[in-house]
Design a protein around this motif. Structure first.
Motif, PDB file in Angstrom:
ATOM      1  N   SER A 163       8.236  78.150  40.339  1.00 28.16           N
ATOM      2  CA  SER A 163       8.657  79.540  40.124  1.00 28.16           C
ATOM      3  C   SER A 163       8.870  79.818  38.643  1.00 28.16           C
ATOM      4  CB  SER A 163       9.945  79.831  40.901  1.00 28.16           C
ATOM      5  OG  SER A 163       9.735  79.711  42.291  1.00 28.16           O
ATOM      6  N   PHE A 164       9.458  78.854  37.951  1.00 24.27           N
ATOM      7  CA  PHE A 164       9.672  79.010  36.509  1.00 24.27           C
ATOM      8  C   PHE A 164       8.336  79.170  35.773  1.00 24.27           C
ATOM      9  CE2 PHE A 164       9.602  76.662  32.456  1.00 24.27           C
ATOM     10  CZ  PHE A 164      10.441  77.470  31.699  1.00 24.27           C
ATOM     11  N   LEU A 165       7.373  78.323  36.079  1.00 29.49           N
ATOM     12  CA  LEU A 165       6.063  78.403  35.418  1.00 29.49           C
ATOM     13  C   LEU A 165       5.368  79.721  35.735  1.00 29.49           C
ATOM     14  CD1 LEU A 165       4.752  74.755  35.981  1.00 29.49           C
ATOM     15  CD2 LEU A 165       5.749  75.736  33.897  1.00 29.49           C
ATOM     16  N   GLN A 166       5.501  80.190  36.977  1.00 32.69           N
ATOM     17  CA  GLN A 166       4.914  81.476  37.340  1.00 32.69           C
ATOM     18  C   GLN A 166       5.535  82.610  36.541  1.00 32.69           C
ATOM     19  OE1 GLN A 166       5.297  80.895  41.861  1.00 32.69           O
ATOM     20  NE2 GLN A 166       3.680  82.407  41.661  1.00 32.69           N
ATOM     21  N   ASN A 167       6.856  82.655  36.521  1.00 26.13           N
ATOM     22  CA  ASN A 167       7.555  83.751  35.842  1.00 26.13           C
ATOM     23  C   ASN A 167       7.290  83.758  34.349  1.00 26.13           C
ATOM     24  OD1 ASN A 167       8.680  84.565  38.277  1.00 26.13           O
ATOM     25  ND2 ASN A 167      10.525  83.323  38.009  1.00 26.13           N
ATOM     26  N   GLU A 168       7.121  82.576  33.780  1.00 26.19           N
ATOM     27  CA  GLU A 168       6.871  82.475  32.348  1.00 26.19           C
ATOM     28  C   GLU A 168       5.396  82.639  32.005  1.00 26.19           C
ATOM     29  OE1 GLU A 168       9.174  82.096  29.859  1.00 26.19           O
ATOM     30  OE2 GLU A 168      10.619  82.481  31.472  1.00 26.19           O
ATOM     31  N   GLY A 169       4.536  82.741  33.024  1.00 27.71           N
ATOM     32  CA  GLY A 169       3.108  82.904  32.774  1.00 27.71           C
ATOM     33  C   GLY A 169       2.440  81.659  32.221  1.00 27.71           C
ATOM     34  N   LYS A 170       3.031  80.488  32.478  1.00 25.59           N
ATOM     35  CA  LYS A 170       2.459  79.227  31.978  1.00 25.59           C
ATOM     36  C   LYS A 170       1.464  78.707  33.004  1.00 25.59           C
ATOM     37  CE  LYS A 170       6.497  78.109  29.169  1.00 25.59           C
ATOM     38  NZ  LYS A 170       7.489  77.091  28.775  1.00 25.59           N
ATOM     39  N   ILE A 171       0.328  79.386  33.073  1.00 27.34           N
ATOM     40  CA  ILE A 171      -0.648  79.116  34.123  1.00 27.34           C
ATOM     41  C   ILE A 171      -1.320  77.758  33.938  1.00 27.34           C
ATOM     42  CG2 ILE A 171      -2.558  80.255  32.932  1.00 27.34           C
ATOM     43  CD1 ILE A 171      -1.735  80.408  36.690  1.00 27.34           C
ATOM     44  N   THR A 172      -1.495  77.313  32.686  1.00 26.75           N
ATOM     45  CA  THR A 172      -2.145  76.019  32.453  1.00 26.75           C
ATOM     46  C   THR A 172      -1.280  74.878  32.982  1.00 26.75           C
ATOM     47  OG1 THR A 172      -3.236  76.883  30.470  1.00 26.75           O
ATOM     48  CG2 THR A 172      -3.112  74.476  30.712  1.00 26.75           C
ATOM     49  N   GLU A 173       0.027  74.906  32.643  1.00 22.10           N
ATOM     50  CA  GLU A 173       0.941  73.877  33.130  1.00 22.10           C
ATOM     51  C   GLU A 173       1.043  73.909  34.649  1.00 22.10           C
ATOM     52  OE1 GLU A 173       1.424  75.950  30.727  1.00 22.10           O
ATOM     53  OE2 GLU A 173       2.620  75.141  29.080  1.00 22.10           O
ATOM     54  N   LEU A 174       1.065  75.122  35.219  1.00 21.13           N
ATOM     55  CA  LEU A 174       1.145  75.252  36.678  1.00 21.13           C
ATOM     56  C   LEU A 174      -0.101  74.677  37.346  1.00 21.13           C
ATOM     57  CD1 LEU A 174       2.602  76.320  39.175  1.00 21.13           C
ATOM     58  CD2 LEU A 174       1.568  78.552  38.743  1.00 21.13           C
ATOM     59  N   THR A 175      -1.252  74.951  36.780  1.00 19.54           N
ATOM     60  CA  THR A 175      -2.503  74.429  37.336  1.00 19.54           C
ATOM     61  C   THR A 175      -2.543  72.909  37.262  1.00 19.54           C
ATOM     62  OG1 THR A 175      -3.674  76.451  36.692  1.00 19.54           O
ATOM     63  CG2 THR A 175      -5.011  74.506  37.162  1.00 19.54           C
ATOM     64  N   ASP A 176      -2.138  72.362  36.122  1.00 22.19           N
ATOM     65  CA  ASP A 176      -2.113  70.900  35.966  1.00 22.19           C
ATOM     66  C   ASP A 176      -1.184  70.259  36.999  1.00 22.19           C
ATOM     67  OD1 ASP A 176      -3.830  71.151  33.879  1.00 22.19           O
ATOM     68  OD2 ASP A 176      -2.305  70.970  32.311  1.00 22.19           O
ATOM     69  N   LEU A 177      -0.003  70.865  37.172  1.00 20.96           N
ATOM     70  CA  LEU A 177       0.978  70.317  38.117  1.00 20.96           C
ATOM     71  C   LEU A 177       0.421  70.301  39.535  1.00 20.96           C
ATOM     72  CD1 LEU A 177       3.816  69.470  39.073  1.00 20.96           C
ATOM     73  CD2 LEU A 177       4.454  71.894  39.031  1.00 20.96           C
TER      74      LEU A 177
END
Length: 414
Positions: A163-177
């Motif tokens: 949820s944190f990565l989504q809200n912050e728009g950190k799509i690269t980190e979210l995809t990697d995770l």
């Protein structure tokens, strides 16, 4: 000179004691210990030759603590801070400070064991802010792969971080995770949502982003085929919107585009890019959706001839029947809201196979001709007589009911 004259002279006033400024400077306080305690000098009017001058110790005037502060202030140095005994920074103490919102230093916990205890403790407490703070600390101080492994067995912490990565728009980190966790399908969907959200009305940019996403992520074996198809259909829609070049159609739904074509290009033949049928084929709009959009568009434009042409057909005996993919009761409700003619409503009600349902719907929408016909078929004179009394005298429906009751060919059962 008398006493009053003496005290009123300007010179005497200048020497008089002033009580307005009773705050002593640091220099004055220190000087107190170096001056005589009785009289300023031997010539003072308050001095006496019989009393010896005595020096008071400075400690009797100022406490040692205050004196130290004065001396430090004079030197220009920072006052020292009195050391206080602090509790040992254990995992429990750190978690308590996190939950209470107090300042704490997570970096004192250097071992992997204490870091795991921090994470598990925050999860046990259930405080979202504490959990996220610990996870971010782990991301900073540990190998990402190790952190992802820890999170994979702790769903609550994992969901907070996602949820944190989504809200912050950190799509690269979210995809990697998500990819490392074997959730490629979710990673692709999150990227799709991010591109649609951030590109706005930039149709060209969105087409390029989604085309790249289709090629590199939605083609993965773990991604659901239906999801890939939906994204591919959306790219086709964007390409159609780019061809039409209408600002009001950018990033709108397929049904909205179909409604636009029904309104402005109804008579375009299939194959033409603006034809409603072409839009249906490209976007695989279902027959039910097509019927619903056409009904609403043309009814609101008061083009009932098109509606009747679409929804009524003649059978081989010349009888008018209803042909629609919309469930009959839903169709009747919408026709009533759109103020369709009673003739069209009656045609739709007569399609209902069950006599009881037909009678119920006819009474609900006050389709009198169908009610009278149904009672006649049931040979129920009493019911028809009672219904006639609810109609306006000498109205068309009243006369129809009366003539039906007089019909000698009907063998009434009561």
């Amino acid at each position: 000179m008398d006493d009053d004259d003496y005290w009123n002279t300007s010179e005497t006033k200048a020497q008089a004691l002033s009580f307005d400024d009773d705050v002593l400077s640091a220099q004055e306080i220190i000087a107190i210990g170096q001056t005589p305690s009785i009289g300023k000098d031997e010539d003072s009017i308050f001095s006496t030759s019989n009393v010896k001058t005595a020096l008071l110790p400075l400690s009797s005037l100022v406490s040692p603590k205050v004196l130290d502060l004065i001396l430090i202030a004079q030197s220009g140095k920072e006052p020292y801070k009195e050391s206080k005994s602090e509790p040992e920074e254990t995992v429990a103490v750190t978690l308590k400070r996190l939950v209470l919102g107090r300042n704490c230093t997570l970096h004192v916990h250097r071992s992997i064991k204490s870091k795991k205890e921090l994470l598990d403790g925050a999860i046990a407490i259930g405080d979202g802010n504490a959990i996220l703070s610990v996870v971010l600390f782990l991301i900073q101080t540990l190998n990402k792969k190790l952190v992802y492994e820890l999170l994979s067995s702790r769903p609550l912490a994992l969901n907070h971080y996602i949820s944190f990565l989504q809200n912050e728009g950190k799509i690269t980190e979210l995809t990697d995770l998500l990819t490392m966790l074997g959730r490629s399908s979710e990673a692709a969907i999150y990227q799709y949502q991010h591109h649609v959200k951030t590109q706005g009305n930039n149709v060209d940019g969105l087409i390029k982003k989604l085309a790249n996403l289709l090629a590199n992520h939605f083609s993965q074996p773990a991604v659901d085929a239906q999801q890939s198809k939906l994204v591919a259909d959306y790219v086709k829609l964007l390409e159609w919107q780019k061809y039409v070049n209408k600002q009001e159609l950018n990033n709108t739904s397929p049904l909205h585009c179909l409604a636009y074509c029904c309104t402005n290009h109804w008579h375009e033949t299939a194959g033409n890019m603006m034809s409603p049928m072409t839009v249906c084929q490209r976007q695989q709009i279902s027959p039910l959706q097509y019927d619903w959009v056409v009904l609403n568009v043309h009814a609101k434009l008061n083009k009932w001839d098109i509606v009747e042409t679409l929804f009524t057909k003649k059978d081989w005996l010349g009888r008018t029947t209803v042909s629609s993919h919309i469930p009959i009761e839903t169709l009747l409700g919408r026709l009533s809201e759109l103020q369709a003619s009673m003739r069209l409503m009656a045609t739709c009600v007569n399609k209902v196979a069950s006599a009881d349902d037909r009678l119920r719907l006819a009474q609900m929408y006050k389709i009198h001709s169908v009610v009278i016909e149904t009672f006649a078929k049931q040979k129920d004179r009493i019911a028809l007589t009672s219904y006639k009394m609810t109609l306006s005298p000498q109205s068309e429906e009243y006369i129809l009911a009366e003539n039906t009751l007089r019909d000698m060919s009907i063998k009434w059962k009561n």
